[in-house]
Design a protein around this motif. Structure first.
Motif, mmCIF file in Angstrom:
data_model
loop_
_atom_site.group_PDB
_atom_site.id
_atom_site.type_symbol
_atom_site.label_atom_id
_atom_site.label_comp_id
_atom_site.label_asym_id
_atom_site.label_seq_id
_atom_site.Cartn_x
_atom_site.Cartn_y
_atom_site.Cartn_z
ATOM 1 N N TYR A 6 -4.838 -0.674 -7.076
ATOM 2 C CA TYR A 6 -4.477 -2.001 -6.621
ATOM 3 C C TYR A 6 -3.497 -1.871 -5.468
ATOM 4 C CZ TYR A 6 -6.807 -3.733 -10.746
ATOM 5 O OH TYR A 6 -7.760 -4.021 -11.683
ATOM 6 N N ALA A 7 -3.569 -2.833 -4.573
ATOM 7 C CA ALA A 7 -2.672 -2.865 -3.424
ATOM 8 C C ALA A 7 -2.272 -4.312 -3.167
ATOM 9 C CB ALA A 7 -3.355 -2.287 -2.192
ATOM 10 N N VAL A 8 -1.153 -4.485 -2.476
ATOM 11 C CA VAL A 8 -0.674 -5.810 -2.101
ATOM 12 C C VAL A 8 -0.593 -5.872 -0.588
ATOM 13 C CG1 VAL A 8 1.234 -7.448 -2.233
ATOM 14 C CG2 VAL A 8 0.707 -5.995 -4.190
ATOM 15 N N PHE A 9 -1.083 -6.955 -0.047
ATOM 16 C CA PHE A 9 -1.000 -7.221 1.387
ATOM 17 C C PHE A 9 -0.310 -8.565 1.567
ATOM 18 C CE2 PHE A 9 -4.682 -4.599 0.598
ATOM 19 C CZ PHE A 9 -4.561 -3.606 1.538
ATOM 20 N N SER A 10 0.336 -8.762 2.702
ATOM 21 C CA SER A 10 0.927 -10.059 3.033
ATOM 22 C C SER A 10 0.054 -10.756 4.050
ATOM 23 C CB SER A 10 2.329 -9.879 3.627
ATOM 24 O OG SER A 10 3.194 -9.368 2.660
ATOM 25 N N SER A 11 0.021 -12.084 3.951
ATOM 26 C CA SER A 11 -0.767 -12.877 4.883
ATOM 27 C C SER A 11 0.028 -14.115 5.252
ATOM 28 C CB SER A 11 -2.096 -13.285 4.230
ATOM 29 O OG SER A 11 -2.843 -14.099 5.093
ATOM 30 N N THR A 12 -0.075 -14.518 6.519
ATOM 31 C CA THR A 12 0.583 -15.740 6.968
ATOM 32 C C THR A 12 -0.443 -16.783 7.394
ATOM 33 O OG1 THR A 12 0.838 -14.816 9.182
ATOM 34 C CG2 THR A 12 2.716 -14.605 7.686
ATOM 35 N N GLY A 13 -1.653 -16.675 6.878
ATOM 36 C CA GLY A 13 -2.721 -17.625 7.167
ATOM 37 C C GLY A 13 -4.054 -16.915 7.134
ATOM 38 N N THR A 14 -5.084 -17.587 7.589
ATOM 39 C CA THR A 14 -6.413 -16.987 7.679
ATOM 40 C C THR A 14 -6.835 -16.922 9.136
ATOM 41 O OG1 THR A 14 -7.419 -19.147 7.330
ATOM 42 C CG2 THR A 14 -7.133 -17.771 5.387
ATOM 43 N N VAL A 52 5.582 -10.068 -3.469
ATOM 44 C CA VAL A 52 5.407 -9.217 -4.649
ATOM 45 C C VAL A 52 6.452 -8.111 -4.647
ATOM 46 C CG1 VAL A 52 3.843 -7.597 -5.800
ATOM 47 C CG2 VAL A 52 2.955 -9.754 -4.876
ATOM 48 N N LYS A 53 7.090 -7.939 -5.804
ATOM 49 C CA LYS A 53 8.122 -6.920 -5.977
ATOM 50 C C LYS A 53 7.634 -5.739 -6.810
ATOM 51 C CE LYS A 53 11.458 -9.128 -3.937
ATOM 52 N NZ LYS A 53 12.027 -8.631 -2.720
ATOM 53 N N GLU A 54 6.660 -5.995 -7.703
ATOM 54 C CA GLU A 54 6.238 -4.940 -8.626
ATOM 55 C C GLU A 54 4.842 -5.226 -9.165
ATOM 56 O OE1 GLU A 54 7.719 -3.979 -13.085
ATOM 57 O OE2 GLU A 54 9.296 -4.059 -11.561
ATOM 58 N N LEU A 55 4.044 -4.163 -9.283
ATOM 59 C CA LEU A 55 2.733 -4.217 -9.937
ATOM 60 C C LEU A 55 2.757 -3.251 -11.110
ATOM 61 C CD1 LEU A 55 0.191 -3.985 -6.962
ATOM 62 C CD2 LEU A 55 0.926 -6.034 -8.174
ATOM 63 N N ASP A 56 2.099 -3.639 -12.190
ATOM 64 C CA ASP A 56 1.974 -2.768 -13.354
ATOM 65 C C ASP A 56 0.587 -3.000 -13.944
ATOM 66 O OD1 ASP A 56 2.738 -0.983 -15.424
ATOM 67 O OD2 ASP A 56 3.248 -2.694 -16.708
ATOM 68 N N PHE A 57 -0.108 -1.919 -14.266
ATOM 69 C CA PHE A 57 -1.430 -2.044 -14.860
ATOM 70 C C PHE A 57 -1.380 -1.458 -16.259
ATOM 71 C CE2 PHE A 57 -5.868 -0.973 -15.672
ATOM 72 C CZ PHE A 57 -6.466 -2.166 -15.330
ATOM 73 N N ALA A 58 -1.702 -2.290 -17.257
ATOM 74 C CA ALA A 58 -1.715 -1.834 -18.644
ATOM 75 C C ALA A 58 -2.671 -2.709 -19.447
ATOM 76 C CB ALA A 58 -0.313 -1.906 -19.251
ATOM 77 N N ASN A 59 -3.327 -2.100 -20.417
ATOM 78 C CA ASN A 59 -4.249 -2.835 -21.298
ATOM 79 C C ASN A 59 -5.284 -3.643 -20.525
ATOM 80 O OD1 ASN A 59 -2.818 -1.853 -23.558
ATOM 81 N ND2 ASN A 59 -1.326 -3.499 -23.320
ATOM 82 N N ASP A 60 -5.836 -3.044 -19.474
ATOM 83 C CA ASP A 60 -6.872 -3.683 -18.650
ATOM 84 C C ASP A 60 -6.395 -4.990 -18.004
ATOM 85 O OD1 ASP A 60 -9.393 -3.190 -17.582
ATOM 86 O OD2 ASP A 60 -10.343 -4.636 -18.923
ATOM 87 N N GLU A 61 -5.106 -5.030 -17.662
ATOM 88 C CA GLU A 61 -4.506 -6.227 -17.096
ATOM 89 C C GLU A 61 -3.537 -5.825 -15.987
ATOM 90 O OE1 GLU A 61 -3.106 -9.759 -19.668
ATOM 91 O OE2 GLU A 61 -1.346 -8.467 -19.421
ATOM 92 N N LEU A 62 -3.601 -6.533 -14.863
ATOM 93 C CA LEU A 62 -2.666 -6.313 -13.768
ATOM 94 C C LEU A 62 -1.515 -7.299 -13.917
ATOM 95 C CD1 LEU A 62 -1.990 -4.869 -11.082
ATOM 96 C CD2 LEU A 62 -3.189 -6.750 -9.928
#
Length: 133
Positions: A1-9, A70-80
């Motif tokens: 998983y990754a996080v990106f920032s967006s300021t529009g489309t 986003v400050k933190e991602l955690d993946f556990a029990n098939d859940e982000l």
């Protein structure tokens, strides 16, 4: 998983993250431009391709998108699980905004299915200077 920032489309939906978010929890940036929102992406480790994505935005009372960092991602029990700073107002798992009072940013948490199609529990940690319900 990754996080990106967006300021529009930009351009049409086949030229930005909307292509990968189709059918997932939030399919687009939403209304308005300028606020920095997050895009959560599931990356195929074998190819490096984006398999799925969802936008993660807050929502102003006007309906316009607002900032989520986003400050933190955690993946556990098939859940982000995502922890973020959210400005008025973070979204509940049904996509509606929390009703918040006090000072932003809010300490926001939300979980997603591994394919990013659905959100699970969403919460905001209330403090002496801010609260959400």
């Amino acid at each position: 998983y990754a996080v990106f920032s967006s300021t529009g489309t930009q351009g049409n939906s086949t030229e930005d993250f909307r292509e990968f978010a189709r059918g997932n929890w939030l399919e687009s940036y939403g209304r308005g431009g300028g606020a920095k929102v997050a895009v959560l992406a599931r990356i195929n480790p074998d190819t490096g391709d984006v398999d799925a994505a969802t936008f993660l935005t807050a929502q102003l009372s006007s309906g316009r998108s607002n900032t989520v960092v986003v400050k933190e991602l955690d993946f556990a029990n098939d859940e982000l699980r995502v922890r973020a700073d959210s400005f008025f107002s973070p979204r509940k798992s049904d996509r509606s905004p929390f009703i918040c009072e006090g000072k932003s940013p809010f300490d926001y948490s939300i979980s997603f299915t591994s394919d990013l199609s659905e959100a699970g529990q969403a919460s905001v940690r209330n403090t002496e200077i801010s609260s959400c319900r």
